[in-house]
Design a protein around this motif. Structure first.
Motif, PDB file in Angstrom:
ATOM      1  N   LYS A 173       7.238  11.185   4.695  1.00  0.00           N
ATOM      2  CA  LYS A 173       6.019  11.498   4.838  1.00  0.00           C
ATOM      3  C   LYS A 173       5.079   9.850   4.742  1.00  0.00           C
ATOM      4  N   ALA A 174       5.368   9.084   3.436  1.00  0.00           N
ATOM      5  CA  ALA A 174       4.900   7.706   3.491  1.00  0.00           C
ATOM      6  C   ALA A 174       5.343   6.871   4.711  1.00  0.00           C
ATOM      7  N   GLU A 175       6.636   6.965   5.137  1.00  0.00           N
ATOM      8  CA  GLU A 175       7.146   6.068   6.375  1.00  0.00           C
ATOM      9  C   GLU A 175       6.084   6.527   7.580  1.00  0.00           C
ATOM     10  N   ARG A 176       5.924   7.857   7.965  1.00  0.00           N
ATOM     11  CA  ARG A 176       5.172   8.337   8.955  1.00  0.00           C
ATOM     12  C   ARG A 176       3.595   7.770   9.066  1.00  0.00           C
ATOM     13  N   GLY A 177       3.041   7.986   7.807  1.00  0.00           N
ATOM     14  CA  GLY A 177       1.827   7.429   7.534  1.00  0.00           C
ATOM     15  C   GLY A 177       1.810   5.797   7.795  1.00  0.00           C
ATOM     16  N   ARG A 191      15.491   9.007   0.549  1.00  0.00           N
ATOM     17  CA  ARG A 191      14.842   9.263   1.658  1.00  0.00           C
ATOM     18  C   ARG A 191      14.607  10.810   1.582  1.00  0.00           C
ATOM     19  N   GLY A 192      13.830  11.184   0.662  1.00  0.00           N
ATOM     20  CA  GLY A 192      13.336  12.643   0.474  1.00  0.00           C
ATOM     21  C   GLY A 192      12.018  12.713   1.117  1.00  0.00           C
ATOM     22  N   PRO A 193      11.575  14.052   1.104  1.00  0.00           N
ATOM     23  CA  PRO A 193      10.194  14.422   2.125  1.00  0.00           C
ATOM     24  C   PRO A 193       9.100  13.307   1.662  1.00  0.00           C
ATOM     25  N   GLY A 194       8.779  12.971   0.320  1.00  0.00           N
ATOM     26  CA  GLY A 194       7.778  11.900  -0.066  1.00  0.00           C
ATOM     27  C   GLY A 194       8.140  10.764   0.768  1.00  0.00           C
ATOM     28  N   ARG A 215       0.804  -1.255  -0.084  1.00  0.00           N
ATOM     29  CA  ARG A 215       0.107  -0.015  -0.049  1.00  0.00           C
ATOM     30  C   ARG A 215       0.909   1.311  -0.083  1.00  0.00           C
ATOM     31  N   THR A 216       2.200   1.042  -0.033  1.00  0.00           N
ATOM     32  CA  THR A 216       3.119   2.199  -0.238  1.00  0.00           C
ATOM     33  C   THR A 216       3.512   2.535  -1.738  1.00  0.00           C
ATOM     34  N   LYS A 217       3.542   3.748  -1.941  1.00  0.00           N
ATOM     35  CA  LYS A 217       3.907   4.348  -3.382  1.00  0.00           C
ATOM     36  C   LYS A 217       5.335   4.352  -3.756  1.00  0.00           C
ATOM     37  N   GLU A 218       6.378   4.525  -2.647  1.00  0.00           N
ATOM     38  CA  GLU A 218       7.719   4.872  -2.585  1.00  0.00           C
ATOM     39  C   GLU A 218       8.245   3.950  -3.333  1.00  0.00           C
ATOM     40  N   GLY A 219       9.310   4.029  -4.272  1.00  0.00           N
ATOM     41  CA  GLY A 219       9.930   3.139  -4.961  1.00  0.00           C
ATOM     42  C   GLY A 219      11.553   3.130  -4.398  1.00  0.00           C
ATOM     43  N   LEU A 220      12.489   2.477  -5.225  1.00  0.00           N
ATOM     44  CA  LEU A 220      13.660   2.291  -4.988  1.00  0.00           C
ATOM     45  C   LEU A 220      14.502   3.305  -4.656  1.00  0.00           C
TER      46      LEU A 220
END
Length: 341
Positions: free
Chosen positions: A133-137, A127-130, A116-121
């Motif tokens: 944010k996904a990690e916190r969510g 480890r940018g802002p996106g 359910r996460t959209k972040e890729g490799l």
């Protein structure tokens, strides 16, 4: 990459299995099984050892590719790759607990969030802002699930250090982390005491109340009949009957199957006598039976039966009999050497 394909017939069902057959060489483990699960429904799947219950689960979740038949989720034919099945919206637990033993409770649940996460490799490497944010969510959602299952206080404990009942809960929390519309539970109360079994029953009901349909395999008949809206019975890989708890418990074929007694057609006097004899044998006192020299002596219980005895090998108590709360007299499918099929 293999992608799910849309089918035209869904009938509003969350799960629709049609004619599912699974053969291993010359052995047919599951034969032409049809099963549907509606939104907001809890369906039970029961049967004697070797009936094909776990094999059927494996066909539904992509671990096995059915020899024949189709499996659809909300009108979409499921892939035969487990990670794509999970991504579609079907999650499961296993008969033998499969946690990441050396990871923390929180980390185990976070693993379930990967679909359910959209972040890729590159996002993970930079480890940018996106990514942050996904990690916190993901962590916030994982903590919600730990609160829901009663494990929040143990978020930093290693999974291997949890008591058995809490490991079962953690597996359910990890499955829920993928936000499924259908949750498959394979023997969720195996090895639990009565208190843990009641807690698991309440947890499954709460999961259903949140909008997730549930399909559950279990040997504890009291648990199944108190929990499920419908129950399907598998015997030798075929669906024998499906209906409410009352209908299934009253079916003579189900009783015969659980006693290991052959059943053909409507029961006559001879067949009924065989069922009665098998049931009497399963519950008869065993104190007169020869015992090994080092065996602990049996003591008669208040109802005249011998305590500490078990059902005849290869048999289990028929549905509706009075077993101890939260226990099952069926043979254990959770042997350490692997899943029973």
């Amino acid at each position: 990459m293999t992608t799910p394909t849309t089918v035209t017939k869904s009938n509003g069902a969350v799960l629709e299995a049609a004619g599912v057959t699974m053969r291993f060489g010359g052995l047919t483990a599951v034969r032409a099984v049809d099963l549907t699960v509606a939104p907001g429904e809890i369906v039970g799947l029961i049967g004697p050892n070797g009936a094909g219950k776990t094999t059927f689960f494996n066909c539904l979740t992509g671990l096995y590719t059915p020899t024949e038949g189709t499996v659809s989720y909300k009108g979409t034919r499921l892939s035969h790759k487990p990670h794509l099945v999970t991504q579609t919206g079907v999650a499961r637990t296993f008969q033998n607990i499969r946690l990441f033993a050396n990871m923390t409770v929180l980390e185990n649940v976070l693993v379930g969030r990967h679909t359910r996460t959209k972040e890729g490799l590159w996002s993970a490497l930079l480890r940018g802002p996106g990514f942050k944010k996904a990690e916190r969510g993901s962590e916030a959602r994982a903590m919600e699930l730990l609160e829901f299952t009663g494990l929040a206080a143990k978020r930093d404990h290693l999974a291997r250090n949890l008591p058995y009942g809490e490991q079962r809960k953690l597996e359910i929390a990890r499955a829920l982390a993928s936000e499924p519309g259908l949750l498959l539970l394979d023997e969720p109360t195996a090895g639990m005491n009565p208190q843990e079994t009641r807690a698991t029953q309440n947890l499954v009901l709460a999961i259903r109340d949140q909008g997730t349909a549930v399909l559950v395999i279990e040997h504890d008949m009291r648990f199944i009949f108190n929990l499920c809206d419908r129950v399907a019975v598998l015997v030798q890989g075929e669906k024998l009957i499906e209906g409410t708890a009352e209908v299934v418990q009253a079916d003579e074929r189900v009783i015969a199957a659980y006693l290991g007694t052959p059943f053909e057609g409507a029961p006559g006097d001879e067949e009924a006598a065989e069922v009665d004899a098998a049931e009497a044998h399963a519950t008869a006192p065993r104190s007169a039976a020869p015992q090994p020299a080092d065996a602990a002596p049996t003591e008669p219980a208040a109802d005249g039966t011998a305590s500490g005895t078990s059902a005849a090998p290869g048999t289990s108590a028929p549905p509706g009999t009075n077993s101890a709360p939260g226990t099952s007299t069926a043979p254990d499918e959770n042997a350490p050497n692997g899943d029973a099929r």
